[in-house]
Design an enzyme around this catalytic site. Structure first.
Site, PDB file in Angstrom:
ATOM      1  N   GLU A 176     -17.224  38.609  65.266  1.00 43.72           N
ATOM      2  CA  GLU A 176     -16.180  38.608  64.237  1.00 43.72           C
ATOM      3  C   GLU A 176     -14.911  39.331  64.688  1.00 43.72           C
ATOM      4  OE1 GLU A 176     -17.670  39.843  60.434  1.00 43.72           O
ATOM      5  OE2 GLU A 176     -19.132  38.231  60.351  1.00 43.72           O
ATOM      6  N   GLU A 377     -24.850  34.501  61.262  1.00 39.34           N
ATOM      7  CA  GLU A 377     -25.031  35.357  60.079  1.00 39.34           C
ATOM      8  C   GLU A 377     -24.825  34.512  58.834  1.00 39.34           C
ATOM      9  OE1 GLU A 377     -22.679  38.960  59.740  1.00 39.34           O
ATOM     10  OE2 GLU A 377     -22.945  39.404  61.875  1.00 39.34           O
TER      11      GLU A 377
HETATM   12  C1  FCB Z   1     -20.430  40.759  58.597  1.00 34.51           C
HETATM   13  C2  FCB Z   1     -20.812  41.732  59.690  1.00 34.51           C
HETATM   14  C3  FCB Z   1     -22.192  42.299  59.538  1.00 34.51           C
HETATM   15  C4  FCB Z   1     -22.524  42.617  58.094  1.00 34.51           C
HETATM   16  C5  FCB Z   1     -22.214  41.433  57.202  1.00 34.51           C
HETATM   17  C6  FCB Z   1     -22.545  41.650  55.741  1.00 34.51           C
HETATM   18  O1  FCB Z   1     -19.045  40.700  58.484  1.00 34.51           O
HETATM   19  O2  FCB Z   1     -20.741  41.088  60.951  1.00 34.51           O
HETATM   20  O3  FCB Z   1     -22.285  43.409  60.359  1.00 34.51           O
HETATM   21  O4  FCB Z   1     -21.906  43.748  57.705  1.00 34.51           O
HETATM   22  O5  FCB Z   1     -20.869  41.094  57.309  1.00 34.51           O
END
Ligand code: FCB
Length: 474
Positions: A176, A377
């Site tokens: 990210e 994620e």
């Molecule tokens: C993302 C992050 C991760 C976590 C999630 C909820 O932005 O990469 O570390 O905090 O959000």
């Protein structure tokens, strides 16, 4: 440990392809703890957490969920869920305490043990090299706005690859870069907490450059391994079809999505974003784009929600939902307001919109074809406590995961090359500026005792994995 997998002999209503990776994700600072052990150096998050007012309740990752000491128990938990892959991050300051020069063999050994334990359990290790814990000495020298940081990152990546490249096949460079650059250097909501628009754009560029240099360095060592980055993408919609709202959506899509995808995948920055940010003196050298756009083998997508935006000529920029920010991470997008679209929200206040994930996936397939994709994620955070029966009945999380996996299934059926899904997160953990107040885990952690208790969603996910897909809709 007993298996969490229910009796799921029935064929799934929505099957996923054979070989699809079923995983869960974590990050070093959020779970490891042992901040002062094993020769680890300080990171920008150690410093940030100690700065009053930055993290809810003044919490920090010193102990977190003590994964550094409990990793074997955690791998056993993964086995009981039936995970086939595990995404974790490597702490740069644990491996190279000052971010330059000497490496710390104790730190490398920790990851070697973790990887070996995973492999023995039949779980594929998926490390990320940078999940936001920059060694503090590098920030003291200017951090990501400095070009040198990208070179330091590539050197560190090559070292880790030397140690693990024979047993780790899939490598993620940066996680990210939007968050690391803009929350870290523009709004100051994340470490290192700087509020400098020009610096944040340079940080974004150098995170991308660091990615490209690291890919080069690692691929030179083992061209057969697979390399990529993980970007946080959003679906973006205008609040209405009024021209100012449509233009707001263009600008937010530009900063959130295209500012990262175009350099990585097309070797150029989007002209409109460069024009929007021109007044900050952002003129990235063209020569860097060849490095940034080195062919990658996989793209990781972190997806949580959709932005709905309105153009508000005359008003100042506003951030999406953060109560921490007075400055905006939306550098160069003045007069944009993030508006609620009326969807249900998670405990983070993030709107739940699984169709946005389908939109993101099909768009990637259309605009940047043939790239193997992974959801690195996706998940939902809530304020949760154990109930009287000593468990967590997290129906909201199950519904969230089910809906998003159905969106993935639809995309795959339409030809999108999506090869795996890692839910965020395996365990409850330190949620950055929110401290320990928001829980994203499949597994509940009692922070006082470090006791792990699988939630209902863990059992549900184990069933999906065992079945190889989703059950019929209830
Ligand atoms: C993302 C992050 C991760 C976590 C999630 C909820 O932005 O990469 O570390 O905090 O959000």
């Amino acid at each position: 440990m007993t298996s969490l997998q229910d009796d799921t002999s029935a064929a799934p209503a929505a099957p996923f392809p054979t070989g699809f990776r079923w995983g869960a994700a974590t990050a070093a600072y959020q779970i490891e703890g042992a901040a002062g052990e094993g020769g680890r150096g300080p990171s920008i998050w150690d410093t940030f957490c100690r700065t009053p007012g930055k993290v809810l309740n003044g919490e920090n990752g010193d102990v977190a969920v003590d994964h550094y000491h409990r990793f074997r128990e955690d791998v056993a938990l993964m086995s009981s869920l039936g995970l086939t892959a595990y995404r974790f991050s490597i702490s740069w300051p644990r491996v190279q305490p000052t971010g330059a020069g000497t490496f710390n063999s104790e730190g490398v050994d920790f990851y070697r043990r973790l990887v070996d334990t995973l492999l023995e359990a039949g779980i594929e290790p998926w490390p990320t090299l940078y999940h936001w814990d920059l060694p503090q000495p590098l920030e003291d020298k200017g951090g990501w706005p400095e070009r040198e940081t990208a070179h330091r990152f590539a050197e560190y990546a090559a070292h880790v690859h030397d140690a693990l490249g024979d047993r780790v096949r899939h490598w993620t460079t940066v996680n990210e870069p939007w968050c690391a650059a803009f929350l870290g250097y523009a709004s100051g909501e994340h470490a290192p907490g700087r509020r400098d628009a020009a610096a944040s754009l340079l940080a974004a560029h150098h995170l991308l450059l660091g990615h490209g240099l690291a890919v080069d360095a690692m691929r030179a060592k083992n061209p057969d391994n697979k390399f990529g980055a993980a970007v946080n993408l959003y679906a973006v919609s205008p609040a209405t079809d009024a021209p100012e709202d449509v233009d707001a959506a263009r600008r937010i899509d530009g900063l959130q999505n295209r500012l990262f995808l175009d350099p990585l995948l097309l070797g150029r920055y989007p002209d409109d974003v460069l024009a929007d940010t021109e007044r900050f003196g952002f003129t990235p050298p063209d020569a860097d784009l060849a490095v940034i756009s080195r062919p990658i083998d996989q793209l990781g997508i972190n997806y949580y929600s959709r932005h709905t935006v309105a153009g508000t000529p005359g008003e100042a920029a506003q951030t999406a939902s953060s109560p921490f920010s007075t400055h905006s991470p939306w550098v160069g997008s003045d007069h944009v307001r993030f508006v609620p679209a009326g969807r249900p929200v998670t405990g983070m206040g993030w709107e739940i919109d699984e169709r946005g994930l389908h939109e993101v996936l099909t768009r990637l397939h259309r605009e940047y074809p043939s790239l193997p994709l992974y959801i690195t994620e996706n998940g939902a955070g809530y304020d949760e406590t154990l109930d009287g029966a000593g468990t967590v009945q997290d129906a909201g999380r199950i519904a969230y995961l089910d809906a998003h996996l159905r969106a993935c299934h639809d995309a795959i059926s339409e030809g999108v090359p999506l090869n795996g899904y890692f839910t965020w997160s395996l365990l409850d953990n330190f949620e950055w500026a929110w401290g320990y107040s928001k829980r994203f885990g499949l597994v509940h952690v009692d922070y006082a005792t470090q006791r792990r208790v699988p939630k209902d969603s863990a059992r549900w996910y184990a069933g999906v994995i065992r079945r190889g897909g989703l059950p019929g809709r209830a």
